[in-house]
Design a protein around this motif. Sequence first.
Motif, PDB file in Angstrom:
ATOM      1  N   ARG A  73      16.215  19.940  33.026  1.00  0.00           N
ATOM      2  CA  ARG A  73      17.533  19.860  33.934  1.00  0.00           C
ATOM      3  C   ARG A  73      17.065  19.121  35.146  1.00  0.00           C
ATOM      4  N   LEU A  74      16.249  19.750  35.877  1.00  0.00           N
ATOM      5  CA  LEU A  74      15.761  19.337  37.043  1.00  0.00           C
ATOM      6  C   LEU A  74      15.186  17.918  36.989  1.00  0.00           C
ATOM      7  N   CYS A  75      14.239  17.680  36.206  1.00  0.00           N
ATOM      8  CA  CYS A  75      13.557  16.468  35.809  1.00  0.00           C
ATOM      9  C   CYS A  75      14.589  15.424  35.680  1.00  0.00           C
ATOM     10  N   ALA A  76      15.515  15.430  34.904  1.00  0.00           N
ATOM     11  CA  ALA A  76      16.640  14.390  34.579  1.00  0.00           C
ATOM     12  C   ALA A  76      17.330  14.065  35.908  1.00  0.00           C
ATOM     13  N   ARG A  77      17.640  15.125  36.669  1.00  0.00           N
ATOM     14  CA  ARG A  77      18.376  14.765  38.084  1.00  0.00           C
ATOM     15  C   ARG A  77      17.426  14.090  38.929  1.00  0.00           C
ATOM     16  N   ILE A  78      15.981  14.439  39.081  1.00  0.00           N
ATOM     17  CA  ILE A  78      15.384  13.720  39.603  1.00  0.00           C
ATOM     18  C   ILE A  78      15.012  12.147  39.204  1.00  0.00           C
ATOM     19  N   CYS A  79      14.920  12.190  37.949  1.00  0.00           N
ATOM     20  CA  CYS A  79      14.465  10.642  37.063  1.00  0.00           C
ATOM     21  C   CYS A  79      15.723  10.076  37.619  1.00  0.00           C
ATOM     22  N   ARG A  80      17.214  10.435  37.528  1.00  0.00           N
ATOM     23  CA  ARG A  80      18.159   9.788  37.781  1.00  0.00           C
ATOM     24  C   ARG A  80      17.966   9.081  39.151  1.00  0.00           C
ATOM     25  N   SER A  81      17.724  10.166  40.063  1.00  0.00           N
ATOM     26  CA  SER A  81      17.658   9.543  41.681  1.00  0.00           C
ATOM     27  C   SER A  81      16.489   8.493  41.825  1.00  0.00           C
ATOM     28  N   CYS A  82      15.439   8.781  41.252  1.00  0.00           N
ATOM     29  CA  CYS A  82      14.335   7.657  41.264  1.00  0.00           C
ATOM     30  C   CYS A  82      14.881   6.514  40.505  1.00  0.00           C
ATOM     31  N   GLY A  83      15.297   6.508  39.575  1.00  0.00           N
ATOM     32  CA  GLY A  83      15.771   5.352  38.871  1.00  0.00           C
ATOM     33  C   GLY A  83      16.876   4.572  39.621  1.00  0.00           C
ATOM     34  N   ASP A  84      17.804   5.133  40.187  1.00  0.00           N
ATOM     35  CA  ASP A  84      18.799   4.453  41.080  1.00  0.00           C
ATOM     36  C   ASP A  84      18.155   3.901  42.070  1.00  0.00           C
ATOM     37  N   GLU A  85      17.221   4.378  42.742  1.00  0.00           N
ATOM     38  CA  GLU A  85      16.578   4.040  44.026  1.00  0.00           C
ATOM     39  C   GLU A  85      15.637   2.498  43.521  1.00  0.00           C
ATOM     40  N   CYS A  86      14.976   2.902  42.611  1.00  0.00           N
ATOM     41  CA  CYS A  86      13.997   1.572  41.979  1.00  0.00           C
ATOM     42  C   CYS A  86      14.900   0.634  41.470  1.00  0.00           C
ATOM     43  N   GLY A  87      15.923   0.801  40.945  1.00  0.00           N
ATOM     44  CA  GLY A  87      16.972  -0.079  40.234  1.00  0.00           C
ATOM     45  C   GLY A  87      17.420  -0.880  41.339  1.00  0.00           C
ATOM     46  N   GLN A  88      17.459  -0.467  42.717  1.00  0.00           N
ATOM     47  CA  GLN A  88      17.889  -1.510  43.909  1.00  0.00           C
ATOM     48  C   GLN A  88      16.846  -2.553  44.496  1.00  0.00           C
ATOM     49  N   HIS A  89      15.859  -2.222  43.840  1.00  0.00           N
ATOM     50  CA  HIS A  89      14.829  -3.271  44.218  1.00  0.00           C
ATOM     51  C   HIS A  89      14.325  -4.411  43.169  1.00  0.00           C
ATOM     52  N   GLU A  90      14.307  -5.330  43.561  1.00  0.00           N
ATOM     53  CA  GLU A  90      13.956  -6.725  42.645  1.00  0.00           C
ATOM     54  C   GLU A  90      12.551  -6.630  42.136  1.00  0.00           C
ATOM     55  N   ALA A  91      11.485  -5.956  42.540  1.00  0.00           N
ATOM     56  CA  ALA A  91      10.197  -6.124  42.462  1.00  0.00           C
ATOM     57  C   ALA A  91      10.027  -5.547  40.684  1.00  0.00           C
ATOM     58  N   ASP A  92       9.366  -6.266  39.857  1.00  0.00           N
ATOM     59  CA  ASP A  92       9.164  -5.918  38.584  1.00  0.00           C
ATOM     60  C   ASP A  92       8.812  -4.488  38.308  1.00  0.00           C
TER      61      ASP A  92
END
Length: 119
Positions: A73-92
């Motif tokens: 459950r915690l992993c999913a929350r952290i993954c969502r947070s990381c994914g949201d941040e990474c998704g804001q950057h254009e780098a492949d």
Amino acid sequence: MGIQDAMHRWADCIAACNACAVACHHCAAACLQEPDVKSMARCIALDMDCAQICQLAAAFMAGGSEHAAETCRLCARICRSCGDECGQHEADHCQQCAEACRHCAEACERMANTAGAVA
């Protein structure tokens, strides 16, 4: 649940966690090579957090830990947070990491939601 049962039942989630950890490690290292490293600080920090929780979640599932579901459950929350941040950057590397994070979050949410029915 025995260790063999845990490994079999959660194999997809374990694989998603391991793949996400690798993607996060790669993303953090690649972010450190970006021209404006300072602007990537939050991305790098979340990559490191995400990689660590993914590795822990995979280990807990592989070992049949009674704390695997709450860790996922915690992993999913952290993954969502990381994914949201990474998704804001254009780098492949950031886009690939964001996708791995989303996939892992979904797998961990499924695991956590179904683990209670098995325990």
